[in-house]
Design an enzyme around this catalytic site. Structure first.
Site, PDB file in Angstrom:
ATOM      1  N   PRO A 268       1.135  -1.121   0.093  1.00 58.12           N
ATOM      2  CA  PRO A 268      -0.191   0.215   0.064  1.00 58.12           C
ATOM      3  C   PRO A 268       0.488   0.746  -0.150  1.00 58.12           C
ATOM      4  CG  PRO A 268      -0.950  -1.225   1.449  1.00 58.12           C
ATOM      5  CD  PRO A 268       0.237  -2.363   1.502  1.00 58.12           C
ATOM      6  N   CYS A 269       0.666   2.014  -0.306  1.00 58.03           N
ATOM      7  CA  CYS A 269       0.718   3.389  -1.040  1.00 58.03           C
ATOM      8  C   CYS A 269       0.691   4.568   0.617  1.00 58.03           C
ATOM      9  CB  CYS A 269       1.037   4.241  -2.462  1.00 58.03           C
ATOM     10  SG  CYS A 269       1.273   5.556  -2.407  1.00 58.03           S
TER      11      CYS A 269
END
Length: 413
Positions: A149-150
């Site tokens: 996930p960013c």
């Protein structure tokens, strides 16, 4: 050479293409906007079209030449092993496996997704755990992959590099890189990562991976041109350990797309969500390929509520898909108001198996958990065929033997 053949070999302007194919300029613009054909750019940024691509598309839309949906697999297996982090329901892992790579370990924290992996591939080493609890120092593999996930980082102490990302899932990915030291690293994420926090997040990630001993490149890959019946875009980072003398390669986009009609041919019957009676009445008013603008004004205002008055296209609302196009990007919920994914002909959301086909999962791949949980697993997955194309590039890099027809090969070694 005949005039027709001269045009076939040339880069055609939209006007020239329309004249040769005997279609209007608006038709070609519509094909491009729908993602059915690519507009190329020359060094001066002028738009041009490939004649053979346009000709093939026109023939296909007439029903004479469908490419056909298939799940890509290679009979040639390699000794190269992959560790995959944040494995989800296995779209990327299965694609890499189909390309010929072996599975050393998969890490997935979600219990249902991990069970999905174990059900379908009982011989795979699936670890259902928080990645932060895993020591990778004794793990051996040629490839490390994962779609973390960013998350934005603090830049106040950016000089600390790797340590600055502690507490984020990217840190765990980078820690695995540091401990395993694979020859190739692969990371995928949403297209928006490229511009996240004005590009600083991606820049920091690339800088840290470079400090760990890798030369890197990234591309935004469009699944619709890589044997996936879906307009899905993913940012893919590939890194090569500095001591490995090879090129970096990315999949080369094909000159065709796969339509929903092709992907859903003979799809098995399965469970799926249903509309409420009121929602069904509204969606029945939307024609194939249409969306909220098809609704009568008063119905539109009531259905959309406050969204009606917001700027932007809102093209996902009350959206019915089109048989002859790839699907819009699948989300975690096909009946969600902002990102509707209604069947092209029947007034209902796409089913589980239809979702899976559009993500290029085989019909034999079963998903564990509730219907909602299954949609989420499929919607979050990397399309299997996209994973296959990436896997073939990784194998080429490890063997230092490339297929220029199907790969974009970067010159740096």
């Amino acid at each position: 050479m005949s005039a027709q053949n001269e045009f076939a070999a040339a880069r055609l302007s939209i006007a020239e293409a329309g004249n040769i194919l005997n279609v209007s300029l608006d038709t070609i613009r519509r094909w491009e906007k729908k993602g059915l054909v690519k507009a190329h750019r020359d060094k001066n940024k002028h738009r041009f079209f490939n004649f053979e691509e346009l000709k093939r598309l026109k023939t296909k839309l007439s029903g004479e030449n469908n490419i056909g949906f298939k799940i890509l697999t290679s009979e040639q297996k390699t000794p190269f092993k992959v560790v995959e982090l944040f494995a989800g329901a296995g779209g990327l892992a299965l694609g890499l496996h189909n390309a010929g790579l072996g599975c050393e370990m998969l890490v997935e924290i979600d219990k249902n997704a991990a069970t999905t992996l174990k059900i379908n591939k009982p011989d795979w080493n699936v670890i259902n755990s928080d990645i932060g609890n895993i020591d990778f120092s004794l793990v051996k593999a040629e490839v490390l992959s994962g779609g973390f996930p960013c998350q934005a980082f603090s830049y106040a102490g950016k000089r600390l590099g790797f340590e600055d990302t502690r507490g984020t899932l990217f840190f765990e990915y980078a820690r695995a890189v540091k401990q395993i030291k694979p020859q190739i690293i692969l990371a995928e994420n949403v297209k928006g990562l490229e511009k996240h926090d004005n590009g600083r997040t991606l820049s920091t990630m690339l800088e840290i991976l470079s400090e760990l001993g890798y030369r890197l490149a990234y591309r935004i890959l469009r699944a619709q041109y890589l044997d996936v019946a879906q307009k899905r875009e993913r940012l893919v980072i590939i890194g090569v350990r500095n001591d490995l003398q090879t090129h970096i390669a990315f999949p080369r986009e094909q000159d065709y797309t796969i339509s929903i009609r092709e992907a859903l041919h003979n799809v098995p019957v399965s469970n799926g969500q249903n509309y409420t009676d009121r929602k069904k009445q509204i969606m029945q008013l939307v024609s194939e390929g249409g969306y909220w603008r098809d609704l009568p004004e008063e119905v539109r205002k009531k259905y959309m509520g406050a969204s009606y008055y917001l700027s932007g296209g809102k093209t996902g609302m009350a959206r019915r898909l089109s048989w002859d196009e790839p699907s819009l990007t699948l989300t975690c919920n096909p009946a969600q108001k902002q990102t509707e994914r209604c069947h092209p002909a029947e007034t209902r959301p796409l089913t589980i198996r239809e979702y899976a086909r559009i993500q290029s999962f085989p019909d034999s791949w079963q998903f564990h958990g509730s219907v909602g949980c299954q949609y989420k697993q499929i919607g979050n997955a990397v399309p299997v065929n996209l994973g296959y194309h990436i896997g073939r590039c990784i194998i080429a890099m490890l063997n230092n033997s490339f297929d220029e027809h199907n790969m974009v090969i970067l010159s740096e070694r």
